[in-house]
Design an enzyme around this catalytic site. Structure first.
Site, mmCIF file in Angstrom:
data_model
loop_
_atom_site.group_PDB
_atom_site.id
_atom_site.type_symbol
_atom_site.label_atom_id
_atom_site.label_comp_id
_atom_site.label_asym_id
_atom_site.label_seq_id
_atom_site.Cartn_x
_atom_site.Cartn_y
_atom_site.Cartn_z
ATOM 1 N N GLU A 100 0.858 -1.197 0.000
ATOM 2 C CA GLU A 100 0.000 0.000 0.000
ATOM 3 C C GLU A 100 0.880 1.227 0.000
ATOM 4 O O GLU A 100 1.980 1.194 0.556
ATOM 5 C CB GLU A 100 -0.837 0.051 1.292
ATOM 6 C CG GLU A 100 -1.756 -1.114 1.485
ATOM 7 C CD GLU A 100 -2.300 -1.182 2.923
ATOM 8 O OE1 GLU A 100 -2.094 -0.227 3.710
ATOM 9 O OE2 GLU A 100 -2.910 -2.200 3.245
ATOM 10 N N LYS A 102 2.269 4.591 1.452
ATOM 11 C CA LYS A 102 2.313 5.110 2.826
ATOM 12 C C LYS A 102 1.854 6.565 2.759
ATOM 13 O O LYS A 102 2.564 7.428 2.240
ATOM 14 C CB LYS A 102 3.731 5.008 3.399
ATOM 15 C CG LYS A 102 3.793 5.364 4.859
ATOM 16 C CD LYS A 102 5.153 5.004 5.423
ATOM 17 C CE LYS A 102 5.269 5.298 6.908
ATOM 18 N NZ LYS A 102 5.029 6.661 7.273
ATOM 19 N N ASP A 113 1.026 10.248 3.696
ATOM 20 C CA ASP A 113 1.667 11.194 4.609
ATOM 21 C C ASP A 113 0.602 12.080 5.254
ATOM 22 O O ASP A 113 0.348 13.199 4.834
ATOM 23 C CB ASP A 113 2.669 12.050 3.815
ATOM 24 C CG ASP A 113 3.795 12.527 4.696
ATOM 25 O OD1 ASP A 113 3.783 12.187 5.891
ATOM 26 O OD2 ASP A 113 4.678 13.238 4.181
ATOM 27 N N TYR A 161 -6.898 1.583 6.398
ATOM 28 C CA TYR A 161 -5.932 0.536 6.073
ATOM 29 C C TYR A 161 -5.748 -0.540 7.136
ATOM 30 O O TYR A 161 -4.909 -1.410 6.994
ATOM 31 C CB TYR A 161 -4.561 1.118 5.702
ATOM 32 C CG TYR A 161 -3.974 2.108 6.690
ATOM 33 C CD1 TYR A 161 -3.654 1.730 7.979
ATOM 34 C CD2 TYR A 161 -3.743 3.414 6.309
ATOM 35 C CE1 TYR A 161 -3.116 2.637 8.869
ATOM 36 C CE2 TYR A 161 -3.199 4.334 7.180
ATOM 37 C CZ TYR A 161 -2.890 3.939 8.475
ATOM 38 O OH TYR A 161 -2.366 4.835 9.345
ATOM 39 N N LYS A 191 10.683 3.512 2.612
ATOM 40 C CA LYS A 191 10.563 4.961 2.407
ATOM 41 C C LYS A 191 11.155 5.379 1.056
ATOM 42 O O LYS A 191 12.142 4.806 0.593
ATOM 43 C CB LYS A 191 11.299 5.720 3.533
ATOM 44 C CG LYS A 191 10.715 5.503 4.928
ATOM 45 C CD LYS A 191 9.455 6.261 5.135
ATOM 46 C CE LYS A 191 9.367 7.331 6.072
ATOM 47 N NZ LYS A 191 9.800 8.007 7.018
ATOM 48 N N CYS A 232 26.738 43.339 8.990
ATOM 49 C CA CYS A 232 25.323 42.976 9.072
ATOM 50 C C CYS A 232 24.504 43.874 8.144
ATOM 51 O O CYS A 232 24.573 45.097 8.260
ATOM 52 C CB CYS A 232 24.856 43.120 10.515
ATOM 53 S SG CYS A 232 23.082 42.990 10.691
ATOM 54 N N CYS A 239 22.198 46.401 10.267
ATOM 55 C CA CYS A 239 22.671 47.521 11.085
ATOM 56 C C CYS A 239 24.067 48.000 10.693
ATOM 57 O O CYS A 239 24.544 49.003 11.229
ATOM 58 C CB CYS A 239 22.661 47.140 12.565
ATOM 59 S SG CYS A 239 23.864 45.870 12.966
ATOM 60 N N CYS A 293 26.071 38.864 13.630
ATOM 61 C CA CYS A 293 26.154 40.315 13.739
ATOM 62 C C CYS A 293 26.598 40.663 15.160
ATOM 63 O O CYS A 293 26.094 40.100 16.135
ATOM 64 C CB CYS A 293 24.781 40.897 13.452
ATOM 65 S SG CYS A 293 24.629 42.591 13.988
ATOM 66 N N CYS A 346 21.383 46.419 16.798
ATOM 67 C CA CYS A 346 20.836 45.885 15.558
ATOM 68 C C CYS A 346 19.329 45.694 15.708
ATOM 69 O O CYS A 346 18.872 44.952 16.578
ATOM 70 C CB CYS A 346 21.514 44.548 15.242
ATOM 71 S SG CYS A 346 20.855 43.776 13.768
HETATM 72 S S1 IVH Z 1 -0.166 0.373 8.848
HETATM 73 C C1 IVH Z 1 0.707 -1.721 12.639
HETATM 74 N N1 IVH Z 1 -0.499 1.383 6.488
HETATM 75 O O1 IVH Z 1 2.558 5.296 8.909
HETATM 76 C C2 IVH Z 1 0.884 -0.892 11.469
HETATM 77 N N2 IVH Z 1 0.324 2.798 8.184
HETATM 78 O O2 IVH Z 1 5.108 5.013 10.319
HETATM 79 C C3 IVH Z 1 -0.010 0.257 11.480
HETATM 80 N N3 IVH Z 1 0.692 5.090 7.469
HETATM 81 O O3 IVH Z 1 1.250 5.174 12.129
HETATM 82 C C4 IVH Z 1 0.174 1.154 10.379
HETATM 83 N N4 IVH Z 1 0.022 4.849 5.411
HETATM 84 O O4 IVH Z 1 0.217 6.809 10.419
HETATM 85 C C5 IVH Z 1 -0.108 1.611 7.746
HETATM 86 N N5 IVH Z 1 -0.920 2.146 4.363
HETATM 87 C C6 IVH Z 1 -0.518 2.386 5.593
HETATM 88 C C7 IVH Z 1 -0.080 3.643 6.016
HETATM 89 C C8 IVH Z 1 0.343 3.811 7.316
HETATM 90 C C9 IVH Z 1 0.484 5.694 6.299
HETATM 91 C C10 IVH Z 1 1.260 5.757 8.641
HETATM 92 C C11 IVH Z 1 0.486 5.528 9.909
HETATM 93 C C12 IVH Z 1 1.449 4.851 10.817
HETATM 94 C C13 IVH Z 1 2.753 5.334 10.281
HETATM 95 C C14 IVH Z 1 3.902 4.453 10.684
#
Ligand code: IVH
Length: 703
Positions: free
Chosen positions: A140, A142, A144, A251, A339, A433, A436, A451, A457
């Site tokens: 999946e 991740k 943000d 998720y 990551k 600076c 001043c 400075c 200043c």
């Molecule tokens: S699973 C036990 N799936 O990433 C695992 N987390 O660094 C629970 N996050 O706390 C998390 N996308 O805030 C999972 N597809 C995804 C995610 C995801 C973002 C975040 C979530 C988690 C953090 C961990």
């Protein structure tokens, strides 16, 4: 340089790389671990509670990796309070707290493709599976954003909580109810107790318009979509959340009263059926290669996605295997986050400007041809300092590679000299600076130019005045930052000595908005009450770099008057003068602090400032320590590790009993107190015939 010497020279985590950790001494590892853990703690608060991170995700990840690696190499240093065991941060007091029925875990990270087969092998080994067993994974993106736990009871949304510290989160139920894509009810056949977890996020485009609107209304701008989502959700007033476009991807499950599937993919399809959005890029894989292909595919779509993602998550599909694998510290063994590296883009440097910080630091800022990187338009980037500009050979007009990884501050990774056409110009860093016109200097070993204008200043004077009246300094009631800014605007307040001229303006002060006769009188009384004040407070109030209140105390006790301290510092400009030795002989004052003192006191403008101040203020010398103790008047040096007291406590105790504690052994030293692992100082002391006491002998002497 011997290895031992090299080891001892790690004073900060910045100098250390992860593969050098095993060669650290335990003391060194401990001090770096403390430093790193404190930083993690501060950054957790900035990120989770204030929704305003200070460092980039990549830097944060590095700190966590360092902390973990030190704890692995030195298990005796791992504590239960370790930030590596903590998920997120302590929930803020602003919200009611909710204890999660099942902890909300975090994920461990991998940063490169080579770690993918290792992740699978670990699982294989743990489950003791035959080598050729196929393991199905779900990949999946991740997201943000910020993770949320939605609890449904009897089909109805009952509570919603942030992750908080993983055990306890913040109650954001009312705010969550304003998100239209989160159902208030589940279908009839859903479990009676059913917790659904996922990520609340804001689309990049909505983040940009929100920031534009915030700018127009003078509100707070957010660093990135994630902070905008967190800041929008964590509002005291849910009607503000309602105006913010937030979305949710489900998720995972938390507590459920009934098993709804035997696989993670099964759960995801049930979640879709329940009415939740599940990320459409989710795929099934069953080998390291297919995981990496999925990673590459998602990575390729990253910049076109409507929302920020910072990696992908690999999860084992079978729930029985997930159960068997369990978790280690704060992360499950059955999942990992892979990551992404920081997103990069190419742009041009149009100009380099200098910003003057509140501490007088001159920071070069690159003005860029605006460019979208990681979904955000970037038009400025910090260049940190002059060495950085030289090291990266960055010129005005250069094409550069810019980097942002869901990060707060975009960075210039490198210049591209091959793309120069000769019109580029080398930036000459100002030595004055720009605010001043006073000289901007670099202390020894420092990358930053500052400075020297201090109170002169404009860029610094307000902040310095605020420090001057702060609690450990002059502590003037009724004169806070608001009044300082106001009085400064009126032209009444620029230098500390001006504070003591405010009583002449009592009638004008009384006429100010929200003031009146009584408040004005109180303020004047508070100012008058500080005309006689501890010398240590005066020294601290001057805002000399590295001089906190405890060092100020030390200086006050040692020199007794401000003119004496000033005189020694001026004489110490010549390092061969005995005054220099006198300064660095003071315990805890090394060359770096001594240099800052010398720089401050030898500056003419500061001398004038002090003499103006002393026209109105009488500093009081701290009361002398006990004179009838067995160590009164003795010169003492501590070395090695003490077991019963910390070094600072032992020192404070000795000083209270009238001893002078210095940092280095000389013929004048009366006693060297040698704790465990004392080294050079003991040898020097025996050579000079100085009495060496063990910690026990020292305690006996005191009692
Ligand atoms: S699973 C036990 N799936 O990433 C695992 N987390 O660094 C629970 N996050 O706390 C998390 N996308 O805030 C999972 N597809 C995804 C995610 C995801 C973002 C975040 C979530 C988690 C953090 C961990």
């Amino acid at each position: 340089m011997t290895r031992e010497n090299r080891m001892a020279s790690y004073q900060s985590h910045r100098e250390l790389s992860i593969n050098e950790i095993s060669s650290l001494s335990i003391e060194n590892a401990k001090s770096i671990l403390i430093e790193v853990n404190q930083l993690i703690y501060q950054h957790d608060i900035a990120y989770h509670q204030k929704d305003a991170p200070i460092i980039s995700d990549a830097e944060y990840d590095r700190l966590v990796q360092l902390s973990l690696a030190i704890e692995n190499a030195f298990p005796e240093l791992a504590s239960q309070n370790s930030p590596t065991l903590r998920v997120g941060s302590i929930p803020s007091d602003q919200f009611e707290k909710i204890t999660h029925a099942r902890p909300m875990l975090s994920l461990s990270n991998i940063f490169n493709k080579e770690e993918v087969p290792a992740f699978i092998q670990r699982i294989n080994r743990f489950l003791n599976l035959p080598a050729e067993t196929e393991i199905t994974f779900i990949v999946e993106p991740k997201i943000d954003g910020l993770s949320i736990c939605l609890r449904y009871e009897n089909g109805k949304l009952s509570t919603a909580a942030t992750r908080g510290d993983g055990t306890t989160g913040e109650d954001v139920t009312k705010n969550i109810r304003t998100i239209s894509s989160i159902p208030n009810f589940l279908p009839k056949n859903a479990p009676n107790i059913c917790e659904i977890r996922g990520e609340v996020y804001m689309k990049k485009i909505d983040f940009l318009s929100l920031n534009k609107a915030q700018e127009q209304d003078g509100g707070k701008k957010f660093a990135n979509p994630r902070n905008a989502a967190a800041g929008s959700l964590r509002q005291k007033d849910p009607s503000i959340t309602a105006q913010r476009p937030l979305h949710f991807f489900a998720y995972a499950l938390g507590e459920t009263s009934k098993l709804i599937s035997e696989t993670h993919s099964g759960i995801l399809s049930r979640l879709t059926y329940f009415g939740f959005s599940v990320n459409p890029l989710t795929t099934k894989c069953n080998s390291a290669n297919s995981l990496i292909t999925a990673y590459d595919k998602i990575s390729a779509t990253r910049s076109e996605l409507e929302y920020d993602i910072d990696g992908v998550v690999y999860k084992i599909d079978r729930l029985d295997w997930q159960d068997r694998l369990g978790q280690v510290s704060r992360a499950p063994r059955w999942a990992v986050a892979h990551k992404f590296p920081a997103e990069q883009a190419e742009t041009r440097i149009l100009e380099i400007d200098i910003q003057i910080g509140r501490t007088g630091a001159l920071t070069p800022v690159a003005r860029l041809q605006p460019i979208t990187v990681g979904g955000v338009v970037v038009s400025n980037a910090t260049l940190h300092n002059e060495d950085e500009i030289r090291r990266k050979d960055i010129r005005i007009g250069d094409k550069v590679i810019l980097q942002r990884a869901g990060d707060v501050i975009p960075q210039i990774v490198a210049s591209m000299p091959e793309k120069r056409d000769g019109s580029e110009t080398i930036f000459s860093f100002p030595v004055k600076c720009p605010a001043c016109g006073n000289p901007a200097m670099r202390s020894n070993g420092e990358a930053v130019r500052r400075c020297t204008g201090g109170f002169l200043c404009d860029a610094q004077s307000i902040e310095r005045l605020i420090h001057f009246v702060s609690r450990d300094a002059f502590d003037i009631e009724g004169l806070g930052s608001k009044q300082i800014i106001h009085f400064n605007k009126l032209g009444w307040l620029k230098y500390p000595s001006d504070i003591f001229l405010l009583p002449d303006k009592i009638d004008e002060i009384a006429l100010l908005d929200r003031m009146g006769q009584k408040s004005a009188k109180n303020l004047i009384n508070a100012i008058d009450a500080r005309k006689k004040i501890g010398l240590e407070r005066v020294i601290f109030a001057l805002g000399i770099r590295q001089i906190g209140i405890s060092t100020a105390k030390l200086l006050a006790e040692t020199f007794e008057t401000l003119p004496k301290l000033q005189q020694v510092c001026i004489a110490a400009q010549d390092k061969n003068h005995p005054a220099y030795q006198e300064l660095i002989d003071i315990d805890q004052i090394g060359e770096s602090i001594a240099n800052d003192l010398i720089m401050f006191f030898s500056e003419k403008k500061n001398q004038q400032l002090i003499s103006l101040l002393l026209e109105n203020v009488t500093p009081v010398t701290p009361i002398k320590a006990q004179l009838d103790s067995p160590i009164a008047g003795k010169i003492i040096v501590f070395t090695g590790t003490l077991s019963q007291l910390s070094r600072a406590e032992a020192k404070a105790q000795a000083e209270r009993m009238g001893a002078k504690v210095t940092g280095s052994v000389s013929q004048k030293t009366d006693y060297l107190i040698a704790g465990a692992n004392s080294g050079n100082k003991s040898q020097k002391a025996s050579k000079l015939g100085v009495t060496i006491l063990s910690e026990d002998e020292w305690i006996t002497l005191l009692s």
